[in-house]
Design a protein around this motif. Structure first.
Motif, PDB file in Angstrom:
ATOM      1  N   ASP A 149       0.917  -1.599   0.129  1.00  9.58           N
ATOM      2  CA  ASP A 149      -0.038  -0.276   0.207  1.00  9.58           C
ATOM      3  C   ASP A 149       0.951   1.245  -0.289  1.00  9.58           C
ATOM      4  O   ASP A 149       0.305   2.266  -0.619  1.00  9.58           O
ATOM      5  N   PHE A 150       2.061   1.579   0.915  1.00 11.73           N
ATOM      6  CA  PHE A 150       2.640   2.614   1.172  1.00 11.73           C
ATOM      7  C   PHE A 150       3.514   2.884  -0.704  1.00 11.73           C
ATOM      8  O   PHE A 150       3.145   3.781  -0.917  1.00 11.73           O
ATOM      9  N   LEU A 151       3.932   2.237  -1.397  1.00 14.48           N
ATOM     10  CA  LEU A 151       3.693   2.031  -2.931  1.00 14.48           C
ATOM     11  C   LEU A 151       2.935   2.423  -3.735  1.00 14.48           C
ATOM     12  O   LEU A 151       2.995   3.098  -4.600  1.00 14.48           O
ATOM     13  N   LEU A 152       2.217   2.091  -3.499  1.00 17.11           N
ATOM     14  CA  LEU A 152       0.867   2.411  -4.259  1.00 17.11           C
ATOM     15  C   LEU A 152       0.840   4.174  -4.844  1.00 17.11           C
ATOM     16  O   LEU A 152      -0.055   4.486  -5.679  1.00 17.11           O
ATOM     17  N   GLU A 157       4.854   4.931  -8.775  1.00 12.71           N
ATOM     18  CA  GLU A 157       3.700   5.127 -10.374  1.00 12.71           C
ATOM     19  C   GLU A 157       4.370   5.313 -11.705  1.00 12.71           C
ATOM     20  O   GLU A 157       4.431   4.995 -12.472  1.00 12.71           O
ATOM     21  N   ALA A 158       5.825   6.475 -11.602  1.00 11.60           N
ATOM     22  CA  ALA A 158       6.130   6.807 -13.217  1.00 11.60           C
ATOM     23  C   ALA A 158       6.910   5.286 -13.703  1.00 11.60           C
ATOM     24  O   ALA A 158       6.925   5.127 -14.527  1.00 11.60           O
ATOM     25  N   ILE A 159       7.535   4.505 -12.424  1.00 16.46           N
ATOM     26  CA  ILE A 159       8.423   3.206 -13.847  1.00 16.46           C
ATOM     27  C   ILE A 159       7.268   2.364 -13.811  1.00 16.46           C
ATOM     28  O   ILE A 159       8.044   1.667 -14.723  1.00 16.46           O
ATOM     29  N   ARG A 209       5.896  -0.425 -18.094  1.00 14.54           N
ATOM     30  CA  ARG A 209       3.902  -1.304 -18.990  1.00 14.54           C
ATOM     31  C   ARG A 209       4.215  -0.450 -20.633  1.00 14.54           C
ATOM     32  O   ARG A 209       4.357  -0.924 -21.268  1.00 14.54           O
ATOM     33  N   LEU A 210       4.161   0.514 -20.686  1.00 20.45           N
ATOM     34  CA  LEU A 210       4.926   1.284 -22.289  1.00 20.45           C
ATOM     35  C   LEU A 210       5.717   0.595 -23.047  1.00 20.45           C
ATOM     36  O   LEU A 210       5.973  -0.344 -23.518  1.00 20.45           O
ATOM     37  N   ALA A 211       7.551   0.028 -22.099  1.00 22.71           N
ATOM     38  CA  ALA A 211       8.356  -0.287 -22.552  1.00 22.71           C
ATOM     39  C   ALA A 211       7.906  -1.870 -23.034  1.00 22.71           C
ATOM     40  O   ALA A 211       8.586  -2.439 -23.823  1.00 22.71           O
TER      41      ALA A 211
END
Length: 238
Positions: A12-15, A21-23, A28-30
């Motif tokens: 939860d603390f990373l969400l 989020e940026a990484i 996802r795009l890569a």
């Protein structure tokens, strides 16, 4: 974590962390780009589906595509070059014509004149206009050097089979060069027993027009042709 893009599996603390989020979004795009590259890479192994890999095929086969050539035209030129390595049979030449133009084609062999004629067919009469140089190159690379290969030329008979006004005709052919560099599409139908029925005499009329052009050209150069027979295309050059 088997899926790096599945952020729901993160604590939860990373969400709520903007850096995470940026990484995750970058990964996802890569991943999407990598999948597209793999799928696109497979397509380059066949000239029928290649896109950015076409220059490699052309370089290997020694093909220089015309300026402004479309992907489809470049693919046909590559396929025709491959087919030009086949045995010089009627079926092989007809396959090259069909591959290069997208139209059914038929070969007429004029044995006495050492000529091979390729005609195009369609549901309705018309004219085929395109860059025929790759087609000539592919067929000439296949057939013996003493044979002359040519496409059925436009004749007045083929022009008269097409219901077209003078305005439409001049729009279709803005110059005589455009007319001379085209080939008629001969109308064809299928009979009840499944046999092909051609509406004009593709064997005699176009070949006669072509031979007449050859005679006129040689006459301008100072030669005289004496026919050996009125029923054949045999001539003696004097």
């Amino acid at each position: 974590m088997s899926n790096l893009n599945d952020r729901e599996q993160l604590p939860d603390f990373l969400l709520a962390d903007p850096t995470t989020e940026a990484i995750s979004e970058a990964l996802r795009l890569a991943g999407i780009q990598a999948l597209d590259l793999v799928a696109s890479g497979k397509e380059q192994f066949s000239p029928a589906t290649a896109t950015w890999g076409l220059p490699w095929w052309e370089r290997i086969l020694g093909i220089i595509p015309p300026s402004g050539a479309s992907l489809e035209q470049r693919r046909r030129a590559i396929l025709a070059k491959f087919m030009g390595q086949c045995m010089p049979t009627k079926a092989a030449i007809e396959a090259i014509g069909r591959t290069m133009t997208g139209h059914p084609s038929g070969v007429t062999e004029h044995f006495a004149a050492y000529m091979t004629e390729l005609s195009f067919y369609g549901d309705a009469p018309g004219f085929l206009q395109m860059d025929f140089a790759p087609l000539y190159d592919a067929v000439n690379a296949m057939i013996p050097a003493h044979l002359l290969f040519y496409l059925t030329p436009v004749s007045w008979q083929s022009v008269e089979t097409i219901p077209m006004t003078m305005e439409a005709f001049t729009a279709e052919f803005p110059s005589w060069t455009a007319l001379e560099n085209s080939s008629p599409i001969i109308a064809q139908t299928v009979s009840g027993d499944g046999e092909l029925v051609v509406s004009v005499d593709a064997e005699h009329v176009p070949a006669t027009a072509f031979v007449e052009d050859v005679i006129l050209t040689l006459a301008k150069l100072g030669f005289r042709l004496v026919p050996d027979s009125i029923d054949t295309y045999d001539y003696t050059i004097i």
